[in-house]
Design an enzyme around this catalytic site. Sequence first.
Site, PDB file in Angstrom:
ATOM      1  N   TYR A 123       0.842  -1.148   0.005  1.00  0.00           N
ATOM      2  CA  TYR A 123      -0.017  -0.003   0.140  1.00  0.00           C
ATOM      3  C   TYR A 123       0.949   1.296  -0.213  1.00  0.00           C
ATOM      4  O   TYR A 123       0.413   2.174  -0.505  1.00  0.00           O
ATOM      5  CB  TYR A 123      -0.922   0.144   1.161  1.00  0.00           C
ATOM      6  CG  TYR A 123      -2.004  -0.946   0.910  1.00  0.00           C
ATOM      7  CD1 TYR A 123      -3.227  -0.431  -0.184  1.00  0.00           C
ATOM      8  CD2 TYR A 123      -2.470  -2.187   1.634  1.00  0.00           C
ATOM      9  CE1 TYR A 123      -4.209  -1.017  -0.278  1.00  0.00           C
ATOM     10  CE2 TYR A 123      -3.577  -2.709   1.336  1.00  0.00           C
ATOM     11  CZ  TYR A 123      -4.531  -2.693   0.411  1.00  0.00           C
ATOM     12  OH  TYR A 123      -5.533  -3.201  -0.248  1.00  0.00           O
ATOM     13  N   GLU A 216      -4.073 -28.912   6.396  1.00  0.00           N
ATOM     14  CA  GLU A 216      -4.336 -27.905   5.513  1.00  0.00           C
ATOM     15  C   GLU A 216      -5.446 -26.892   5.618  1.00  0.00           C
ATOM     16  O   GLU A 216      -5.031 -25.779   5.404  1.00  0.00           O
ATOM     17  CB  GLU A 216      -4.357 -28.807   4.162  1.00  0.00           C
ATOM     18  CG  GLU A 216      -4.699 -27.875   3.110  1.00  0.00           C
ATOM     19  CD  GLU A 216      -5.407 -28.499   1.606  1.00  0.00           C
ATOM     20  OE1 GLU A 216      -5.686 -27.971   0.724  1.00  0.00           O
ATOM     21  OE2 GLU A 216      -5.149 -29.847   1.827  1.00  0.00           O
ATOM     22  N   ASP A 269      -6.035 -32.389   1.817  1.00  0.00           N
ATOM     23  CA  ASP A 269      -6.808 -33.079   0.508  1.00  0.00           C
ATOM     24  C   ASP A 269      -6.168 -34.163  -0.215  1.00  0.00           C
ATOM     25  O   ASP A 269      -4.970 -33.729  -0.604  1.00  0.00           O
ATOM     26  CB  ASP A 269      -7.314 -31.909  -0.205  1.00  0.00           C
ATOM     27  CG  ASP A 269      -8.552 -31.119   0.527  1.00  0.00           C
ATOM     28  OD1 ASP A 269      -9.186 -31.606   1.567  1.00  0.00           O
ATOM     29  OD2 ASP A 269      -8.676 -29.845  -0.037  1.00  0.00           O
TER      30      ASP A 269
END
Length: 382
Positions: A123, A216, A269
Amino acid sequence: MEDPRKSAMNFFSDQELCYADILPPSQVLPRIEVAVLNFLRILTSPAPAISGLPLICRNSSNGRVNQGISTEVPLIFLSRSLCNRSLMRSTATKAFIRVWKVMEMCYKILAQEKRVTQRELFYKLICDSPDYFSSQLETNRTIQDVVALLRCSRYSLGIMASSRGLVAGRLLLQEPNQEEVDCSVCGSSGHAISGDLNLLDQLIMKTDARYIIVVEKHAIFQRLAEDRFFNQIPSILITAKGYPDIATRFLLHRMSRVFHDLPILALVDWNPAGLAILCTFKYGSFGMGLEAYRYACNVKWLGLRGDDIELILEESLVPLKPKDLQIAKSLMSSDILQEEYKEELAQMVQRGQRAEIEALYCNGYDFLVKFIAKKIVQASYI
């Protein structure tokens, strides 16, 4: 414990490896000054030219892997092969200028004895140089360019890791001059991991756990913390809520050294992205090759794996996406990936399907805890 860098240096005795130093501001500021002076010297010489910026290449072709002969697991390093950011190539003009802009900003940050997150830096840069910075990704890549140019860590440049990570379970943490935090009483939200690597490095840690479990997904972490899984199987739970950020990797690496007898098990996963996340924790990444070895640790794959798919309804399996196949192809071409992992990956591609951890809920919401506990008791991990 021996520095893994030294072990790797011995292993690659015929090559010169490159790594990012951890330096105080008093040494980083002169490196920036030398880069500026070298640029001006060539620019004002009798044959003036605009010199390029020689960066250490951060790609797999420049990577070197210690295959675990002198360390517990393979570690990723980079050799001193260079690439060049040049103002004279139209495709690299903005990237060239961005490096100088970030170096200038880092110089000011260090001179003021401050630290900023990558988000804060982004920013500030779009306020000061909107023509050159339009995304966080550009900023992150440029930070890595500066690391590759100056060969010092991003933390040495005054940049803190933006942490998404959480930890819960049988772990006591104490910052210098602060009260001890018991991570077993932080509820399902866990204890937030600081982005200040210096603070993480000074943490006093105690545990009576027998395992460290890397999760995860945030939702799965919350479920396990809420069910107080860590009391059934004495353990520490840690998550980065997806792809691992540096602070979470740093804390896990520290725990692996402080509690070196504890197995570290990953629950991800069953898809290429899940395996990629596991491998980032385990080996590091070529994109961060100058610092990767500092964040790697010996993570074992607990699940989901191919043998677990029989516990999931066929209707819960999802077809692989083109991005999944891309990740699979990249992982299969890696020199690091161990044979069992390649076999799992080949099975995913052959089936053309992926399975998420939540698919186990078809067996009831309490099944996940039983599933993990059984796999741990049977030492079913690779």
